[in-house]
Design a protein around this motif. Structure first.
Motif, PDB file in Angstrom:
ATOM      1  N   GLN A  63       0.839  -1.188   0.000  1.00  0.00           N
ATOM      2  CA  GLN A  63       0.000   0.000   0.000  1.00  0.00           C
ATOM      3  C   GLN A  63       0.878   1.243   0.000  1.00  0.00           C
ATOM      4  N   THR A  64       0.228   2.367  -0.189  1.00  0.00           N
ATOM      5  CA  THR A  64       0.925   3.643  -0.266  1.00  0.00           C
ATOM      6  C   THR A  64       1.256   4.172   1.132  1.00  0.00           C
ATOM      7  N   VAL A  65       2.047   5.246   1.154  1.00  0.00           N
ATOM      8  CA  VAL A  65       2.318   5.950   2.403  1.00  0.00           C
ATOM      9  C   VAL A  65       1.015   6.501   2.979  1.00  0.00           C
ATOM     10  N   ARG A  66       0.169   7.022   2.111  1.00  0.00           N
ATOM     11  CA  ARG A  66      -1.131   7.553   2.536  1.00  0.00           C
ATOM     12  C   ARG A  66      -1.978   6.463   3.179  1.00  0.00           C
ATOM     13  N   ALA A  67      -1.969   5.267   2.609  1.00  0.00           N
ATOM     14  CA  ALA A  67      -2.747   4.165   3.173  1.00  0.00           C
ATOM     15  C   ALA A  67      -2.262   3.814   4.573  1.00  0.00           C
ATOM     16  N   ALA A  68      -0.954   3.854   4.786  1.00  0.00           N
ATOM     17  CA  ALA A  68      -0.420   3.586   6.123  1.00  0.00           C
ATOM     18  C   ALA A  68      -0.970   4.580   7.133  1.00  0.00           C
ATOM     19  N   GLN A  69      -1.018   5.852   6.753  1.00  0.00           N
ATOM     20  CA  GLN A  69      -1.564   6.884   7.628  1.00  0.00           C
ATOM     21  C   GLN A  69      -3.034   6.603   7.931  1.00  0.00           C
ATOM     22  N   LEU A  70      -3.797   6.241   6.903  1.00  0.00           N
ATOM     23  CA  LEU A  70      -5.222   5.979   7.093  1.00  0.00           C
ATOM     24  C   LEU A  70      -5.454   4.757   7.977  1.00  0.00           C
TER      25      LEU A  70
ATOM     26  N   THR B 179       3.908  -0.199   5.265  1.00  0.00           N
ATOM     27  CA  THR B 179       3.489  -0.444   3.886  1.00  0.00           C
ATOM     28  C   THR B 179       4.689  -0.390   2.950  1.00  0.00           C
ATOM     29  N   SER B 180       4.486  -0.942   1.772  1.00  0.00           N
ATOM     30  CA  SER B 180       5.551  -0.933   0.762  1.00  0.00           C
ATOM     31  C   SER B 180       5.935   0.484   0.384  1.00  0.00           C
ATOM     32  N   GLY B 181       4.952   1.389   0.394  1.00  0.00           N
ATOM     33  CA  GLY B 181       5.249   2.782   0.071  1.00  0.00           C
ATOM     34  C   GLY B 181       6.215   3.396   1.055  1.00  0.00           C
ATOM     35  N   GLU B 182       6.096   3.032   2.314  1.00  0.00           N
ATOM     36  CA  GLU B 182       7.012   3.543   3.338  1.00  0.00           C
ATOM     37  C   GLU B 182       8.384   2.894   3.222  1.00  0.00           C
ATOM     38  N   TRP B 183       8.396   1.604   2.903  1.00  0.00           N
ATOM     39  CA  TRP B 183       9.665   0.875   2.851  1.00  0.00           C
ATOM     40  C   TRP B 183      10.424   1.054   1.543  1.00  0.00           C
ATOM     41  N   GLY B 184       9.714   1.382   0.481  1.00  0.00           N
ATOM     42  CA  GLY B 184      10.358   1.495  -0.820  1.00  0.00           C
ATOM     43  C   GLY B 184      10.629   0.160  -1.492  1.00  0.00           C
ATOM     44  N   VAL B 185      10.024  -0.900  -0.977  1.00  0.00           N
ATOM     45  CA  VAL B 185      10.102  -2.229  -1.595  1.00  0.00           C
ATOM     46  C   VAL B 185       8.722  -2.858  -1.500  1.00  0.00           C
ATOM     47  N   ALA B 186       8.378  -3.677  -2.486  1.00  0.00           N
ATOM     48  CA  ALA B 186       7.027  -4.223  -2.556  1.00  0.00           C
ATOM     49  C   ALA B 186       7.050  -5.729  -2.731  1.00  0.00           C
ATOM     50  N   LYS B 187       5.977  -6.352  -2.287  1.00  0.00           N
ATOM     51  CA  LYS B 187       5.795  -7.789  -2.558  1.00  0.00           C
ATOM     52  C   LYS B 187       5.662  -7.995  -4.058  1.00  0.00           C
TER      53      LYS B 187
END
Length: 214
Positions: free
Chosen positions: A106-113, A126-134
């Motif tokens: 998910q995005t950085v925004r999704a993590a906040q929500l 979330t992947s958006g925060e980590w900069g790596v995705a599944k």
């Protein structure tokens, strides 16, 4: 011994129906048509982002997501988007003495929500925060760092065979596929799923019954 459980987000904790409907509205196609093409992409084992290319070749999801935000039609995650068993189920797992986390694509925004929902969990990423995705190994290495017991003592729960179950198992996690959402139902009895999933469950409550209290 299992000491931690980490959950995927979309179609594991959240019903994504409203978000996919919002995307259909944004690109100007009927929700039924969009869902049908998404289903065909899913059945072919392809990335669901490819769905957009059938309607708008060259569609850039990140760019369009920002345009939605600018138009006041961006991401929303509300209590009503949670599957009915989520809040109670997460609480029960923590009451059993398990560390509970959330980590998904998910995005950085999704993590906040998600954090604004004040879910009964120990950590959200979330992947958006980590900069790596599944399904990358790097994503699951971050999950391993996040969970206090490491992969050998952690169950990763998700609905997607190729993004969740197979790479999590390869990274050394215990795995549980939850049978809900299109991917969960499609792949619950798939031979690859069955050879990589320690459990196939229908609800978080099933997991509570499988994992002993600490």
């Amino acid at each position: 011994m299992v000491t931690a459980v980490v959950f995927d987000v979309g179609e594991t904790l959240l019903d994504d129906s409203r978000e996919w409907g919002a995307w259909a509205d944004w690109i100007g196609v009927s929700r039924h048509t969009f869902a049908t093409v998404l289903g065909a992409v899913t059945a072919a084992g392809r990335d669901n982002a490819e769905t957009f290319q059938y309607f708008r070749p060259g569609f850039d999801v990140s760019e369009e997501r920002q345009l939605r935000e600018n138009a006041g039609l961006g991401e929303r995650i509300e209590e009503s988007d949670l599957y009915p068993d989520v809040r109670h189920g997460l609480s029960r797992l923590r009451a059993q003495g398990l560390w509970v986390g959330i980590a998904g694509n998910q995005t950085v925004r999704a993590a906040q929500l998600l954090r604004e929902l004040d879910l009964p969990v120990d950590q959200i990423a979330t992947s958006g925060e980590w900069g790596v995705a599944k399904p990358s190994a790097e994503f699951f290495a971050r999950v391993a760092e996040m969970a206090p017991g490491g992969p050998n003592e952690t169950v990763y729960v998700g609905d997607h065979r190729d993004n969740d179950i197979v790479p999590a198992k390869a990274a050394g996690f215990r795995t549980a596929l939850i049978r809900r959402g299109p991917w969960g139902y499609l792949w619950a009895d798939d031979p690859v799923t069955r050879s990589n999933a320690d459990w196939v469950i229908d609800s978080i409550g099933d997991l509570q019954n499988l994992l002993p209290s600490r």
